[in-house]
Design a protein around this motif. Structure first.
Motif, PDB file in Angstrom:
ATOM      1  N   GLU A 155       0.830  -1.195   0.000  1.00 16.18           N
ATOM      2  CA  GLU A 155       0.000   0.000   0.000  1.00 16.18           C
ATOM      3  C   GLU A 155       0.865   1.247   0.000  1.00 16.18           C
ATOM      4  O   GLU A 155       1.883   1.301   0.697  1.00 16.18           O
ATOM      5  N   ARG A 156       0.419   2.253  -0.754  1.00 16.32           N
ATOM      6  CA  ARG A 156       1.154   3.510  -0.831  1.00 16.32           C
ATOM      7  C   ARG A 156       0.157   4.675  -0.768  1.00 16.32           C
ATOM      8  O   ARG A 156      -0.872   4.664  -1.435  1.00 16.32           O
ATOM      9  N   PHE A 157       0.506   5.672   0.032  1.00 14.82           N
ATOM     10  CA  PHE A 157      -0.341   6.838   0.258  1.00 14.82           C
ATOM     11  C   PHE A 157       0.476   8.083  -0.072  1.00 14.82           C
ATOM     12  O   PHE A 157       1.576   8.258   0.449  1.00 14.82           O
ATOM     13  N   LEU A 158      -0.066   8.951  -0.921  1.00 14.78           N
ATOM     14  CA  LEU A 158       0.664  10.139  -1.353  1.00 14.78           C
ATOM     15  C   LEU A 158      -0.238  11.357  -1.250  1.00 14.78           C
ATOM     16  O   LEU A 158      -1.420  11.302  -1.600  1.00 14.78           O
ATOM     17  N   GLY A 159       0.340  12.476  -0.775  1.00 15.86           N
ATOM     18  CA  GLY A 159      -0.431  13.698  -0.671  1.00 15.86           C
ATOM     19  C   GLY A 159       0.417  14.935  -0.888  1.00 15.86           C
ATOM     20  O   GLY A 159       1.555  15.014  -0.422  1.00 15.86           O
ATOM     21  N   GLY A 160      -0.153  15.910  -1.605  1.00 21.93           N
ATOM     22  CA  GLY A 160       0.527  17.175  -1.845  1.00 21.93           C
ATOM     23  C   GLY A 160       0.661  17.459  -3.326  1.00 21.93           C
ATOM     24  O   GLY A 160       0.458  16.587  -4.183  1.00 21.93           O
ATOM     25  N   LEU A 161       0.968  18.722  -3.654  1.00 19.78           N
ATOM     26  CA  LEU A 161       1.112  19.161  -5.043  1.00 19.78           C
ATOM     27  C   LEU A 161      -0.137  18.819  -5.850  1.00 19.78           C
ATOM     28  O   LEU A 161      -0.073  18.379  -7.013  1.00 19.78           O
ATOM     29  N   GLY A 162      -1.303  18.988  -5.205  1.00 20.76           N
ATOM     30  CA  GLY A 162      -2.568  18.764  -5.886  1.00 20.76           C
ATOM     31  C   GLY A 162      -3.051  17.335  -5.901  1.00 20.76           C
ATOM     32  O   GLY A 162      -4.067  17.030  -6.538  1.00 20.76           O
ATOM     33  N   GLN A 163      -2.362  16.446  -5.177  1.00 20.67           N
ATOM     34  CA  GLN A 163      -2.750  15.039  -5.179  1.00 20.67           C
ATOM     35  C   GLN A 163      -3.034  14.552  -3.769  1.00 20.67           C
ATOM     36  O   GLN A 163      -2.425  15.012  -2.802  1.00 20.67           O
ATOM     37  N   ALA A 164      -3.950  13.597  -3.661  1.00 20.14           N
ATOM     38  CA  ALA A 164      -4.233  12.889  -2.412  1.00 20.14           C
ATOM     39  C   ALA A 164      -4.782  11.535  -2.802  1.00 20.14           C
ATOM     40  O   ALA A 164      -5.971  11.394  -3.124  1.00 20.14           O
ATOM     41  N   SER A 165      -3.920  10.521  -2.843  1.00 19.44           N
ATOM     42  CA  SER A 165      -4.330   9.242  -3.411  1.00 19.44           C
ATOM     43  C   SER A 165      -3.644   8.080  -2.709  1.00 19.44           C
ATOM     44  O   SER A 165      -2.603   8.234  -2.071  1.00 19.44           O
ATOM     45  N   PHE A 166      -4.270   6.909  -2.833  1.00 19.77           N
ATOM     46  CA  PHE A 166      -3.661   5.684  -2.325  1.00 19.77           C
ATOM     47  C   PHE A 166      -3.739   4.618  -3.399  1.00 19.77           C
ATOM     48  O   PHE A 166      -4.575   4.663  -4.304  1.00 19.77           O
ATOM     49  N   LYS A 167      -2.846   3.640  -3.280  1.00 20.63           N
ATOM     50  CA  LYS A 167      -2.829   2.510  -4.210  1.00 20.63           C
ATOM     51  C   LYS A 167      -2.442   1.275  -3.427  1.00 20.63           C
ATOM     52  O   LYS A 167      -1.492   1.303  -2.638  1.00 20.63           O
ATOM     53  N   GLY A 168      -3.215   0.208  -3.600  1.00 22.61           N
ATOM     54  CA  GLY A 168      -2.931  -1.028  -2.896  1.00 22.61           C
ATOM     55  C   GLY A 168      -3.291  -2.234  -3.731  1.00 22.61           C
ATOM     56  O   GLY A 168      -3.737  -2.112  -4.885  1.00 22.61           O
ATOM     57  N   PRO A 169      -3.117  -3.434  -3.162  1.00 22.33           N
ATOM     58  CA  PRO A 169      -3.368  -4.656  -3.930  1.00 22.33           C
ATOM     59  C   PRO A 169      -4.839  -4.905  -4.220  1.00 22.33           C
ATOM     60  O   PRO A 169      -5.173  -5.677  -5.128  1.00 22.33           O
ATOM     61  N   ILE A 214       2.592  14.447   7.435  1.00 24.59           N
ATOM     62  CA  ILE A 214       1.933  15.753   7.315  1.00 24.59           C
ATOM     63  C   ILE A 214       1.428  15.962   5.887  1.00 24.59           C
ATOM     64  O   ILE A 214       0.281  16.371   5.665  1.00 24.59           O
ATOM     65  N   GLY A 215       2.290  15.699   4.898  1.00 23.08           N
ATOM     66  CA  GLY A 215       1.887  15.888   3.512  1.00 23.08           C
ATOM     67  C   GLY A 215       0.672  15.060   3.144  1.00 23.08           C
ATOM     68  O   GLY A 215      -0.248  15.546   2.476  1.00 23.08           O
ATOM     69  N   VAL A 216       0.642  13.810   3.595  1.00 22.76           N
ATOM     70  CA  VAL A 216      -0.453  12.906   3.258  1.00 22.76           C
ATOM     71  C   VAL A 216      -1.747  13.330   3.950  1.00 22.76           C
ATOM     72  O   VAL A 216      -2.807  13.431   3.318  1.00 22.76           O
ATOM     73  N   VAL A 217      -1.679  13.565   5.258  1.00 27.09           N
ATOM     74  CA  VAL A 217      -2.889  13.872   6.037  1.00 27.09           C
ATOM     75  C   VAL A 217      -3.489  15.212   5.612  1.00 27.09           C
ATOM     76  O   VAL A 217      -4.708  15.339   5.432  1.00 27.09           O
ATOM     77  N   GLU A 218      -2.655  16.232   5.449  1.00 27.88           N
ATOM     78  CA  GLU A 218      -3.186  17.540   5.060  1.00 27.88           C
ATOM     79  C   GLU A 218      -3.822  17.494   3.673  1.00 27.88           C
ATOM     80  O   GLU A 218      -4.874  18.116   3.449  1.00 27.88           O
ATOM     81  N   ALA A 219      -3.217  16.783   2.748  1.00 28.37           N
ATOM     82  CA  ALA A 219      -3.798  16.691   1.406  1.00 28.37           C
ATOM     83  C   ALA A 219      -5.141  15.974   1.414  1.00 28.37           C
ATOM     84  O   ALA A 219      -5.999  16.239   0.567  1.00 28.37           O
ATOM     85  N   ALA A 220      -5.332  15.076   2.395  1.00 25.71           N
ATOM     86  CA  ALA A 220      -6.593  14.345   2.525  1.00 25.71           C
ATOM     87  C   ALA A 220      -7.655  15.134   3.277  1.00 25.71           C
ATOM     88  O   ALA A 220      -8.765  14.626   3.475  1.00 25.71           O
TER      89      ALA A 220
END
Length: 265
Positions: free
Chosen positions: A128-142, A221-227
């Motif tokens: 699982e990967r969680f990314l946030g910031g620069l206009g994005q807030a997304s996750f990807k998993g199996p 911080i980047g992930v949570v704030e973007a969400a």
């Protein structure tokens, strides 16, 4: 920062996590894992995997963004000239890693000198990967992927709260945490950085921690704030330099927590 730059920075962040993922999985749950303690008076573990994963990320940055600064848990600070700093924690939750639990993660944060502009939390074993910031807030998993959005829970009585260690820093800080936790519906421990990922995904509502370094918190911080979440220290100031952190699913919950903490700290 142009759109092309943003796209390149996000792509680079994923490449860093991919490189770290290969190294951490190489050693996870392996026999004879080389583990030592950073401190003599208490067990603060570091492994060959921590060092190998950070080195893999640094090697990429040295090639592709030599002008940027780097702050990493294992190899310290490299100065830069661009105003951007990559903040790396190759294995957040090394205690969990050496115990075989899949709750540790790799953290990447990108700081522009004022604030965190991009964050990533990666759990390699689960995938699982969680990314946030620069206009994005997304996750990807199996099993699925999609946008990140906090729960929006406003009241502590309805909240699920996480922290990593039951003792939560000093005795005073632990007492402050307990008062908050006693008002919540459910309290759970452990998870390290994965708790912040669950918060960003809307699964839980509150994370409170103490004793953090910058590399422990900037990726989250980047992930949570973007969400859509709120992250500060226990006084309501920026938490990007470490110390204490309150990450909440709504401004209302965040304000309620700070009111309780103010009675203790």
């Amino acid at each position: 920062m142009g759109e092309i730059d943003k796209t390149e920075l996000v792509a680079l962040t994923h490449r860093l996590a991919d490189a770290a993922r290969g190294e951490t999985l190489r050693y996870f749950r392996s026999s004879g894992l080389d583990t030592s303690s950073k401190e003599a008076d208490r067990f603060d573990p570091v492994t060959v995997a921590d060092r190998a994963a950070e080195k893999a990320m640094r090697d990429i940055l040295d090639r592709e963004r030599p002008q940027d600064a780097i702050l990493g848990e294992e190899y310290g600070t490299k100065q830069g000239s661009s105003g951007l700093t990559w903040v790396l924690d190759p294995i957040d939750g090394t205690r969990g890693y050496i115990s075989g639990t899949p709750t540790w993660g790799t953290l990447v944060g990108l700081h522009d000198g004022t604030r965190v502009i991009l964050g990533l939390i990666d759990q390699p074993y689960i995938g699982e990967r969680f990314l946030g910031g620069l206009g994005q807030a997304s996750f990807k998993g199996p099993h699925s992927d999609g946008p990140l959005q906090v729960s929006g829970c406003k009241t502590l009585a309805d909240a699920t709260i996480f922290t990593t260690f039951p003792e939560v820093g000093t005795a005073t800080q632990a007492a402050a945490f307990r008062e908050v936790a006693e008002t919540c519906r459910l309290t759970r421990y452990g998870m390290d950085c994965y708790a912040y990922a669950l918060l960003a995904a809307g699964q839980i509502d509150l994370v409170i921690e103490a004793g953090l370094a910058p590399y422990d918190i900037q990726g989250p911080i980047g992930v949570v704030e973007a969400a859509g979440g709120v992250v500060t220290d226990w006084q309501g100031a920026p938490a990007d330099q470490g110390g204490t952190a309150v990450a909440a699913a709504s401004p209302e919950m965040h304000a309620a927590v700070l009111e309780i903490l103010a009675r203790h700290v």
